[in-house]
Design an enzyme around this catalytic site. Structure first.
Site, PDB file in Angstrom:
ATOM      1  N   LYS A   1       0.812  -1.222   0.000  1.00 12.88           N
ATOM      2  CA  LYS A   1       0.000   0.000   0.000  1.00 12.88           C
ATOM      3  C   LYS A   1       0.844   1.270   0.000  1.00 12.88           C
ATOM      4  CE  LYS A   1      -4.325  -1.956   1.458  1.00 12.88           C
ATOM      5  NZ  LYS A   1      -5.229  -2.250   2.549  1.00 12.88           N
TER       6      LYS A   1
ATOM      7  N   ARG B   1      -3.113 -10.145   5.698  1.00  9.54           N
ATOM      8  CA  ARG B   1      -3.561 -10.306   4.311  1.00  9.54           C
ATOM      9  C   ARG B   1      -2.485  -9.738   3.389  1.00  9.54           C
ATOM     10  NH1 ARG B   1      -5.958  -7.267   0.353  1.00  9.54           N
ATOM     11  NH2 ARG B   1      -7.547  -8.279  -0.921  1.00  9.54           N
TER      12      ARG B   1
HETATM   13  N1  HH2 Z   1      -7.246  -4.125   1.412  1.00  2.65           N
HETATM   14  C1  HH2 Z   1      -7.689  -4.283   0.136  1.00  2.65           C
HETATM   15  C2  HH2 Z   1      -8.743  -5.151  -0.144  1.00  2.65           C
HETATM   16  N2  HH2 Z   1      -9.315  -5.892   0.826  1.00  2.65           N
HETATM   17  N3  HH2 Z   1      -9.430  -6.546   3.098  1.00  2.65           N
HETATM   18  C3  HH2 Z   1      -9.001  -6.430   4.365  1.00  2.65           C
HETATM   19  N4  HH2 Z   1      -9.549  -7.173   5.348  1.00  2.65           N
HETATM   20  N5  HH2 Z   1      -7.981  -5.569   4.698  1.00  2.65           N
HETATM   21  C4  HH2 Z   1      -7.372  -4.774   3.771  1.00  2.65           C
HETATM   22  O1  HH2 Z   1      -6.466  -3.986   4.135  1.00  2.65           O
HETATM   23  C5  HH2 Z   1      -7.812  -4.875   2.402  1.00  2.65           C
HETATM   24  C6  HH2 Z   1      -8.868  -5.779   2.113  1.00  2.65           C
HETATM   25  C7  HH2 Z   1      -7.040  -3.507  -0.982  1.00  2.65           C
HETATM   26  O2  HH2 Z   1      -5.945  -4.195  -1.504  1.00  2.65           O
HETATM   27  P1  HH2 Z   1      -5.911  -5.105  -2.842  1.00  2.65           P
HETATM   28  O3  HH2 Z   1      -6.827  -6.265  -2.748  1.00  2.65           O
HETATM   29  O4  HH2 Z   1      -4.501  -5.449  -3.095  1.00  2.65           O
HETATM   30  O5  HH2 Z   1      -6.351  -4.133  -3.986  1.00  2.65           O
HETATM   31  P2  HH2 Z   1      -7.750  -3.859  -4.693  1.00  2.65           P
HETATM   32  O6  HH2 Z   1      -8.665  -3.240  -3.722  1.00  2.65           O
HETATM   33  O7  HH2 Z   1      -7.378  -2.888  -5.792  1.00  2.65           O
HETATM   34  O8  HH2 Z   1      -8.265  -5.153  -5.207  1.00  2.65           O
END
Ligand code: HH2
Length: 308
Positions: free
Chosen positions: A249, A283
Site C-alpha cells: 500500500k 492479508r
Molecule cells: N485491502 C484491500 C482489499 N481488501 N481486506 C481487508 N480485510 N484488509 C485490507 O487492508 C484490504 C482488504 C485492498 O488491496 P488489494 O486487494 O490489493 O487491492 P484492490 O482493492 O485494488 O483489489
C-alpha cells in the site's frame, strides 16, 4: 477454549476502564465446516484478486486455472486462508454490478473447492455476492465496509454460520479520501470498528466468528495508516482477533520511497510490527516473505498487544 461470553465482555469493559489488554482470543472460528484458525501463530491470508483493475496485481488470476495455480503457491508458502476478491476497492474504483462480480468470484471459489484448496474467504461488500460465494463453499466474508455497505450482509453471514472479517473504512471508493479526517485516528477507528462488530453480533453473527481490521489506506492518509500501525494495540484491546492488510500500500511507499512493485519487503516488516502489537491475521500478496518476518517476530517473543 474461551471465557464465557459474559465474562469476556466484562473483561473488555474492565480493559477499557483500566487501559489494560484483555485476554486475547486464541482461535478465530470460521465456517461452517472449516476448523477454526488457531492464533498462537500468524495466520497468513493469501490474496487472489480476480479483478481486471486491482492496484498491484489486476487481471493476473482471473481464469480458474490461473487462480488454482496461485492458490497452490500461496498454500505452499504457508497461507492458512485464501482471500478471493472480484471488485477493486481502491480510491476511485468503479463499482462492479452484482452479476458481474458473482460471475468473477463463484467459478474461482468452486474451482478451489473441487481441488480441496482452502479455506476461502470472499472479499466483497455485497450480500448477494457473499451468499453465492458461501453457497459455493467459502468460509469467511471479508467486507471492507464492515457490513455497512449492504444492510443484508449480517443476516447472510449469520445464516451461513460463516466467519466475518470486518474492516474499517468510511464512505465508498469515491468519497473515502475526503473522509480521512480525524481528531485522533486510532480511538476513532477503534470506536467505529467496535460499532460494526456490535451491529454484526446484533444481526446474529457469533462473536467468536468476528475478526477486525483497521483498514490501512481506506479513508486514511499515509500518516494516519502509519499511526494506526503503531497504535494497533488499541484495536487489539477490543478483544477480537485483529487482521491487517498493509500489502504494497501507498503508506509503505511514502515511508520507504519504493514503488508499488517493490513493496513486499516493507509489507513483511509492517506485518512483524503488527504482530508485536497483537495482530494475528495478515492479508498479503507475498506470503513467503511475510511469513519469514513473522516467524522471526514470533520467535523473538513479542506480540502481547498490550494497550498503551
Ligand atoms: N485491502 C484491500 C482489499 N481488501 N481486506 C481487508 N480485510 N484488509 C485490507 O487492508 C484490504 C482488504 C485492498 O488491496 P488489494 O486487494 O490489493 O487491492 P484492490 O482493492 O485494488 O483489489
Amino acid at each position: 477454549d474461551r471465557a464465557p461470553p459474559g465474562l469476556e465482555r466484562l473483561g473488555v469493559l474492565l480493559g477499557d476502564v483500566l487501559g489494560t489488554a484483555v485476554e486475547p482470543p486464541r482461535c478465530w472460528q470460521i465456517g461452517p465446516g472449516a476448523p477454526g484458525l488457531a492464533l498462537d501463530r500468524p495466520v497468513l491470508i493469501g490474496i487472489i484478486n480476480v479483478t481486471p483493475d486491482s492496484f498491484s496485481d489486476g487481471g493476473r488470476y482471473s481464469a480458474p486455472d490461473q487462480a488454482v495455480a496461485r492458490a497452490e503457491r500461496l498454500l505452499a508458502d504457508g497461507a492458512r486462508l485464501l482471500d478471493v476478491g472480484g471488485e477493486s476497492t481502491r480510491p476511485g474504483a468503479r463499482e462492479v454490478p452484482v452479476d458481474e462480480e458473482i460471475g468473477r468470484v463463484v467459478p474461482i471459489v468452486e474451482a478451489l473447492g473441487r481441488r480441496g484448496l482452502g479455506p476461502v474467504s470472499v472479499d466483497t461488500r455485497k450480500a448477494a455476492v457473499a451468499r453465492a460465494a458461501l453457497a459455493a463453499g467459502a468460509a469467511v466474508v471479508n467486507d471492507v465496509t464492515g457490513f455497512a455497505f449492504d444492510p443484508a450482509m449480517g443476516a447472510v453471514v449469520a445464516a451461513a454460520g460463516a466467519g466475518a472479517l470486518l474492516m474499517h473504512t468510511r464512505g465508498d471508493p469515491a468519497t473515502m479520501d475526503d473522509l480521512a479526517r480525524y481528531t485522533d485516528v486510532t480511538p476513532e477507528v477503534a470506536a467505529e470498528l467496535r460499532a460494526r462488530a456490535v451491529a454484526a453480533e446484533r444481526s446474529g453473527v457469533a462473536r467468536e466468528r468476528i475478526a477486525l481490521d483497521p483498514g490501512f489506506g481506506f479513508a486514511k492518509t499515509a500518516a494516519q495508516s502509519l499511526r494506526l500501525l503503531d497504535e494497533l494495540a488499541t484495536i487489539v484491546a477490543l478483544g477480537y482477533p485483529v487482521a491487517v492488510g498493509p500489502s504494497r500500500k501507498r503508506f509503505l511507499g511514502v515511508a520507504t520511497g519504493r514503488p508499488v512493485e517493490d513493496r513486499d519487503r516493507a509489507t513483511a516488516v509492517a506485518c512483524a510490527l503488527a504482530w508485536e502489537r497483537g495482530a494475528r491475521l495478515f492479508r498479503v500478496h507475498d506470503v513467503a516473505l511475510a511469513r519469514e518476518a513473522l516467524e522471526l517476530a514470533r520467535a523473538a517473543g513479542g506480540g502481547g498487544g498490550t494497550a498503551r
